[in-house]
Design an enzyme around this catalytic site. Structure first.
Site, PDB file in Angstrom:
ATOM      1  NE  ARG A 148      -3.155   0.103   2.941  1.00  0.00           N
ATOM      2  CZ  ARG A 148      -2.930   0.780   4.408  1.00  0.00           C
ATOM      3  NH1 ARG A 148      -2.311   1.842   4.454  1.00  0.00           N
ATOM      4  NH2 ARG A 148      -2.621  -0.110   5.309  1.00  0.00           N
TER       5      ARG A 148
ATOM      6  CE1 TYR B 168     -15.997  11.407 -16.014  1.00  0.00           C
ATOM      7  CE2 TYR B 168     -15.224  11.786 -13.852  1.00  0.00           C
ATOM      8  CZ  TYR B 168     -15.628  11.013 -14.624  1.00  0.00           C
ATOM      9  OH  TYR B 168     -16.117   9.633 -14.446  1.00  0.00           O
TER      10      TYR B 168
HETATM   11  C1  LIG Z   1     -12.913   9.395 -16.767  1.00  0.00           C
HETATM   12  C2  LIG Z   1     -12.425  10.519 -16.183  1.00  0.00           C
HETATM   13  C3  LIG Z   1     -12.032  10.952 -15.036  1.00  0.00           C
HETATM   14  C4  LIG Z   1     -12.356   9.995 -13.905  1.00  0.00           C
HETATM   15  O1  LIG Z   1     -11.475   8.851 -14.052  1.00  0.00           O
HETATM   16  P1  LIG Z   1     -11.786   7.329 -13.539  1.00  0.00           P
HETATM   17  O2  LIG Z   1     -10.604   6.703 -13.969  1.00  0.00           O
HETATM   18  O3  LIG Z   1     -12.758   6.975 -14.398  1.00  0.00           O
HETATM   19  O4  LIG Z   1     -12.001   7.566 -11.968  1.00  0.00           O
HETATM   20  C5  LIG Z   1     -11.776  12.279 -14.579  1.00  0.00           C
HETATM   21  N1  LIG Z   1     -11.670  13.249 -15.713  1.00  0.00           N
HETATM   22  C6  LIG Z   1     -12.222  12.926 -16.844  1.00  0.00           C
HETATM   23  C7  LIG Z   1     -11.979  14.043 -17.908  1.00  0.00           C
HETATM   24  C8  LIG Z   1     -12.417  11.708 -17.286  1.00  0.00           C
HETATM   25  O5  LIG Z   1     -12.822  11.404 -18.446  1.00  0.00           O
END
Ligand SMILES: *Cc1c(COP(=O)(O)O)cnc(C)c1O
Length: 381
Positions: free
Chosen positions: A52, A104
């Site tokens: 970890r 996002y």
């Molecule tokens: C997918 C995504 C995230 C989140 O990432 P995960 O790996 O799904 O947790 C954050 N920002 C953007 C622009 C994304 O496309």
């Protein structure tokens, strides 16, 4: 010679290369061990002796990504959201955070949750309005500015160098979510950002089979050390097998990105004057309102991400997604296979995303097959 003196294409191609002294293996073993034995003086042999906290496979992947972004250190997390939630733990209680109003949605929802708990104060700015970011900043009070470029799912572009200047003048740090551009095709740290973030689930891995997130810092500061310590405390590092798979994907990041960009450009041009399409949102089109900024801060193309506003509305947009035969109606982005998504249906009625927006993640297939698929879908057959 350090790996860091090499060009990014070479660093990426060698991301998994590490010749094993004992066997000569060109591809190293995956260190799956959760624990590491101490030596005869009871000293740990490595920097860390519990998985970890860190392990050799994780460090190798972090070094490759840090070298690509030209930062001194990177931290890999079990997902993009794990990286974001860990970083926001370092925002002091009640401090001010600034972010775009369309981005996002997972990040936006998380920031809103922190605001509703009284953990942070939040200002969302309109990335299309000139001076909106500057207006949102509170000198001496804003702790963190989080931007995304190009912005998901409208693909608006934010000027990173200008955002860094404004953030620093207010005493804040700037973090850039550069998920939509593969590492080094945009280099936020070189443009003055303090942190760059990627959902490595997307372009960096590129094969739709690993969940991962990464932060790269421009400088090893006390805050960065705090992020590293919190990753251990929150139990959020990327496990060894995923680190290894991520390095395997990373080796081809440039060829994938360039092909996806070329395909996306062909599709954007083809559908920008189409009777069934109201508008194509793509930073590579000269008609994009921030095309000049995109051209300045993106290299190797404008990426594979675009959205099309389908004539009609909610129903027509959704129909297009289900009629496609080559492009898969699925979420996520940055993989070798093309995907289409009706964002409004996914984000729900409170989302600011237009009803008729279909987001496309363009992959590395032959562009003519993708264009024909979209043509068929729009024609209703
Ligand atoms: C997918 C995504 C995230 C989140 O990432 P995960 O790996 O799904 O947790 C954050 N920002 C953007 C622009 C994304 O496309």
């Amino acid at each position: 010679m350090s790996n860091r003196d090499l060009r990014p294409e070479t660093i990426a191609a060698h991301a998994l290369k590490a010749i094993d002294e004992a066997t000569g293996a060109v591809v190293p073993p995956i260190y799956m061990s959760t624990t590491y034995a101490r030596d005869e003086t009871y000293t740990p042999r490595l920097r860390e002796n519990y998985v970890r906290n860190g392990n050799p496979t994780l460090w190798q992947a972090e070094e490759a990504i840090a070298a690509l972004e030209k930062g001194p250190a990177a931290l890999l997390f079990a997902s993009g959201m794990a990286a974001i939630t860990t970083l926001t733990e370092t925002v002091p209680q009640g401090a001010h955070v600034v972010a775009p109003d369309v981005m996002y949605y997972g990040t936006r929802d998380w920031l809103k949750r922190l605001e509703s708990l009284g953990r942070i104060r939040l200002t969302l700015f309109d990335p299309r309005a000139d001076g909106a970011l500057e207006g949102a900043l509170q000198k001496g009070r804003t702790d963190l500015v989080w931007i995304e470029t190009p912005l998901n799912p409208t693909w608006d572009v934010i000027d990173i160098a200008a955002a860094a200047k404004a953030s620093h003048a207010a005493g804040a740090i700037l973090a850039v979510d550069a998920t939509a551009t593969a590492a080094v095709t945009t280099q936020p740290l070189m443009l003055g950002a303090d942190l760059v973030f990627h959902s490595a689930t997307k372009y960096l891995n590129g094969h739709s089979d690993v969940l991962a997130g990464v932060l790269v810092t421009g400088e090893v500061t006390d805050r960065w050390r705090q992020v590293a310590a919190l990753r251990t405390k929150m139990g959020a590092p990327l496990p060894p097998f995923e680190c290894w798979l991520l390095m395997r994907g990373l080796r081809t990041v440039y060829v994938r990105y360039r092909q996806a960009s070329a395909n996306a450009m062909a599709i954007a041009r083809h559908f920008s004057r189409h009777p069934k399409v109201e508008r194509v949102l793509y930073p590579g089109l000269p008609t994009h309102p921030r095309h000049d900024v995109a051209a300045r801060q993106m290299r190797d193309g404008f990426g594979g991400m675009m959205s099309i506003l389908v004539r009609g509305g909610f129903a027509e947009a959704q129909k297009l997604c289900v009629r496609l035969k080559v492009i898969v109606p699925a979420t996520s982005l940055g993989g070798v296979e093309s995907l289409a998504e009706h964002r409004k249906a996914v984000e729900g009625p409170t989302s600011p995303v237009p009803d008729n927006l279909v987001r496309l993640s363009i992959g590395i297939e032959h562009p003519d097959d993708l264009i024909a698929d979209l043509e068929r879908g729009l024609a209703g057959s």
